[in-house]
Design a protein around this motif. Structure first.
Motif, PDB file in Angstrom:
ATOM      1  N   SER A 254       0.861  -1.186   0.000  1.00 39.46           N
ATOM      2  CA  SER A 254       0.000   0.000   0.000  1.00 39.46           C
ATOM      3  C   SER A 254       0.897   1.236   0.000  1.00 39.46           C
ATOM      4  O   SER A 254       1.815   1.329   0.824  1.00 39.46           O
ATOM      5  CB  SER A 254      -0.895  -0.004   1.241  1.00 39.46           C
TER       6      SER A 254
ATOM      7  N   GLN B  88      -1.050  -2.314  -6.280  1.00 43.20           N
ATOM      8  CA  GLN B  88      -0.974  -2.560  -4.834  1.00 43.20           C
ATOM      9  C   GLN B  88      -1.517  -3.951  -4.543  1.00 43.20           C
ATOM     10  O   GLN B  88      -2.562  -4.335  -5.064  1.00 43.20           O
ATOM     11  CB  GLN B  88      -1.806  -1.537  -4.072  1.00 43.20           C
TER      12      GLN B  88
ATOM     13  N   GLY C 104      -4.012  -2.814  -1.190  1.00 44.93           N
ATOM     14  CA  GLY C 104      -4.562  -1.456  -1.237  1.00 44.93           C
ATOM     15  C   GLY C 104      -5.704  -1.318  -0.244  1.00 44.93           C
ATOM     16  O   GLY C 104      -6.545  -2.202  -0.146  1.00 44.93           O
TER      17      GLY C 104
ATOM     18  N   ARG D  48     -11.461   3.189   2.612  1.00 47.16           N
ATOM     19  CA  ARG D  48     -12.059   3.621   3.870  1.00 47.16           C
ATOM     20  C   ARG D  48     -12.891   2.480   4.440  1.00 47.16           C
ATOM     21  O   ARG D  48     -13.194   1.510   3.766  1.00 47.16           O
ATOM     22  CB  ARG D  48     -12.953   4.843   3.632  1.00 47.16           C
TER      23      ARG D  48
ATOM     24  N   TRP E 169      -8.910  -1.860  -1.556  1.00 40.71           N
ATOM     25  CA  TRP E 169      -8.971  -1.039  -2.774  1.00 40.71           C
ATOM     26  C   TRP E 169      -8.263  -1.827  -3.858  1.00 40.71           C
ATOM     27  O   TRP E 169      -7.059  -1.999  -3.830  1.00 40.71           O
ATOM     28  CB  TRP E 169      -8.290   0.317  -2.547  1.00 40.71           C
TER      29      TRP E 169
ATOM     30  N   VAL F 238      -1.735   6.780  -5.491  1.00 43.03           N
ATOM     31  CA  VAL F 238      -0.693   7.661  -4.954  1.00 43.03           C
ATOM     32  C   VAL F 238      -0.992   8.022  -3.504  1.00 43.03           C
ATOM     33  O   VAL F 238      -2.145   8.186  -3.120  1.00 43.03           O
ATOM     34  CB  VAL F 238      -0.565   8.955  -5.809  1.00 43.03           C
ATOM     35  N   SER F 239       0.069   8.102  -2.718  1.00 43.72           N
ATOM     36  CA  SER F 239      -0.073   8.629  -1.356  1.00 43.72           C
ATOM     37  C   SER F 239       0.884   9.786  -1.188  1.00 43.72           C
ATOM     38  O   SER F 239       2.076   9.657  -1.461  1.00 43.72           O
ATOM     39  CB  SER F 239       0.233   7.559  -0.320  1.00 43.72           C
TER      40      SER F 239
ATOM     41  N   ASP G 258     -15.529  11.120  -1.358  1.00 39.40           N
ATOM     42  CA  ASP G 258     -15.601  10.366  -2.611  1.00 39.40           C
ATOM     43  C   ASP G 258     -15.889  11.310  -3.773  1.00 39.40           C
ATOM     44  O   ASP G 258     -16.567  12.330  -3.597  1.00 39.40           O
ATOM     45  CB  ASP G 258     -16.754   9.350  -2.572  1.00 39.40           C
TER      46      ASP G 258
ATOM     47  N   LYS H  72     -18.560   5.953  -8.657  1.00 40.12           N
ATOM     48  CA  LYS H  72     -17.324   6.406  -8.024  1.00 40.12           C
ATOM     49  C   LYS H  72     -16.149   6.360  -8.995  1.00 40.12           C
ATOM     50  O   LYS H  72     -15.895   5.340  -9.628  1.00 40.12           O
ATOM     51  CB  LYS H  72     -17.050   5.510  -6.819  1.00 40.12           C
TER      52      LYS H  72
ATOM     53  N   GLY I  19     -11.411   7.733  -4.749  1.00 38.73           N
ATOM     54  CA  GLY I  19     -11.582   7.705  -3.302  1.00 38.73           C
ATOM     55  C   GLY I  19     -10.320   8.236  -2.636  1.00 38.73           C
ATOM     56  O   GLY I  19      -9.232   8.186  -3.226  1.00 38.73           O
ATOM     57  N   VAL I  20     -10.490   8.730  -1.443  1.00 37.23           N
ATOM     58  CA  VAL I  20      -9.369   9.334  -0.716  1.00 37.23           C
ATOM     59  C   VAL I  20      -9.292   8.685   0.664  1.00 37.23           C
ATOM     60  O   VAL I  20     -10.318   8.498   1.324  1.00 37.23           O
ATOM     61  CB  VAL I  20      -9.581  10.863  -0.553  1.00 37.23           C
ATOM     62  N   LEU I  21      -8.090   8.325   1.056  1.00 36.91           N
ATOM     63  CA  LEU I  21      -7.880   7.763   2.388  1.00 36.91           C
ATOM     64  C   LEU I  21      -6.891   8.659   3.140  1.00 36.91           C
ATOM     65  O   LEU I  21      -5.681   8.515   2.990  1.00 36.91           O
ATOM     66  CB  LEU I  21      -7.343   6.338   2.266  1.00 36.91           C
TER      67      LEU I  21
ATOM     68  N   GLY J 182      -6.896   7.104  -4.779  1.00 38.43           N
ATOM     69  CA  GLY J 182      -7.079   6.126  -5.850  1.00 38.43           C
ATOM     70  C   GLY J 182      -7.993   6.759  -6.878  1.00 38.43           C
ATOM     71  O   GLY J 182      -9.167   7.023  -6.581  1.00 38.43           O
TER      72      GLY J 182
HETATM   73  C1  BTN Z   1     -11.879   4.843  -0.418  1.00 40.16           C
HETATM   74  O1  BTN Z   1     -12.245   3.861   0.229  1.00 40.16           O
HETATM   75  O2  BTN Z   1     -12.670   5.464  -1.117  1.00 40.16           O
HETATM   76  C2  BTN Z   1     -10.454   5.317  -0.344  1.00 40.16           C
HETATM   77  C3  BTN Z   1      -9.590   4.614  -1.337  1.00 40.16           C
HETATM   78  C4  BTN Z   1      -8.142   5.063  -1.304  1.00 40.16           C
HETATM   79  C5  BTN Z   1      -7.268   4.214  -2.187  1.00 40.16           C
HETATM   80  C6  BTN Z   1      -5.871   4.759  -2.286  1.00 40.16           C
HETATM   81  S1  BTN Z   1      -4.928   3.990  -3.561  1.00 40.16           S
HETATM   82  C7  BTN Z   1      -3.472   4.737  -2.984  1.00 40.16           C
HETATM   83  C8  BTN Z   1      -3.536   4.711  -1.467  1.00 40.16           C
HETATM   84  N1  BTN Z   1      -3.005   3.474  -0.938  1.00 40.16           N
HETATM   85  C9  BTN Z   1      -3.936   2.725  -0.346  1.00 40.16           C
HETATM   86  O3  BTN Z   1      -3.740   1.603   0.168  1.00 40.16           O
HETATM   87  N2  BTN Z   1      -5.121   3.356  -0.380  1.00 40.16           N
HETATM   88  C10 BTN Z   1      -5.005   4.645  -1.032  1.00 40.16           C
END
Ligand code: BTN
Length: 233
Positions: free
Chosen positions: A11, A35, A38, A41, A46, A56-57, A97, A104, A107-109, A126
């Motif tokens: 991840s 990943q 991955g 939320r 993911w 990307v993080s 989201d 969708k 998504g953002v974590l 993502g």
């Molecule tokens: C969501 O559940 O909507 C959030 C998803 C976030 C995914 C991204 S992909 C890059 C980063 N690394 C991860 O393991 N998750 C985020």
């Protein structure tokens, strides 16, 4: 901002976390083509089709940020702005989201890294860019599906890296972020169900507060929800 690219990682959020825990003071981006673990939320996975999407993080060291959810909301707004620059219209779904035509696309974590005090924030993104097929159990859409053409992954990456630098440099006006998000939040004013850690509520999604929390009118009471997922009732 330095951008580190990998073929396969568990991840990218873990790499960004290490960057902050190692006390690096500059922001950085960690990108992977694929990943194996991955994270999404609400403890979801993911999934990605290798090489197709932006994974990307961003590691943003420092202790002066708005709260992590608000930073996550800013990331969603920036993704939306990028989609707009391609001529796509987007909707927001609280808390962070991004949807196109109800599906969708990103998504953002966001994660705050705490060691007594806040050490920094990770913004994991993502964004479905060139994926063409979505399995029934993971419905979604991509830029390619909506535009009928491919987009180089570097394009949204460059755009988002600039915007993340603005977060790091404290140049983002979070009131505007909340306002833009609210204008795009299709469920505002609607009867919704909210699923949080161990609880769920039903009520009217009435507002998004300045701190990014969701104000819900339920059974004659107002409650502020900081964490969860909202669906139409
Ligand atoms: C969501 O559940 O909507 C959030 C998803 C976030 C995914 C991204 S992909 C890059 C980063 N690394 C991860 O393991 N998750 C985020």
């Amino acid at each position: 901002m330095d951008i580190y690219t990998f073929d396969v990682v568990e991840s990218t959020n873990d790499l960004a976390r290490t960057h902050i825990i190692d006390r690096k003071s500059e922001p950085a981006a960690f990108v992977a083509k694929h990943q194996t673990m991955g994270r999404g939320r609400m403890c979801r996975v993911w999934k990605d089709e290798p090489g197709m999407n932006l994974l990307v993080s961003f590691a943003l060291p420092g202790n002066y940020y708005a709260n992590p959810p608000l930073v996550g909301m800013a990331a969603a707004v920036f993704i939306g702005e990028y989609l707009e620059s391609l001529g796509l219209s987007w909707e927001a779904k609280w808390p962070n989201d991004v949807l196109i035509n109800g599906k969708k696309v990103a998504g953002v974590l966001p994660e705050g890294i705490w060691q007594d005090t806040l050490q920094g924030i990770i913004v994991g993104i993502g964004l479905n860019v060139n994926q063409s097929e979505f399995p029934e159990e993971y419905p979604g859409t991509s830029i390619k599906k909506e535009l009928q053409r491919e987009v180089a992954l570097e394009q949204p990456l460059t755009y988002l890296a600039k915007r993340m630098e603005q977060i790091y440099n404290q140049e983002v006006d979070y009131k505007t972020v909340v306002q833009v998000f609210k204008n795009r939040f299709a469920l505002l004013g609607k009867q919704v169900k909210i699923l949080s850690k161990d609880e769920s509520w039903e009520g009217i999604a009435s507002n998004i507060n300045d701190d990014g929390s969701l104000l819900v009118a339920t059974g004659g009471k107002w409650i502020n929800i900081n964490w969860g997922e909202v669906t139409l009732r």
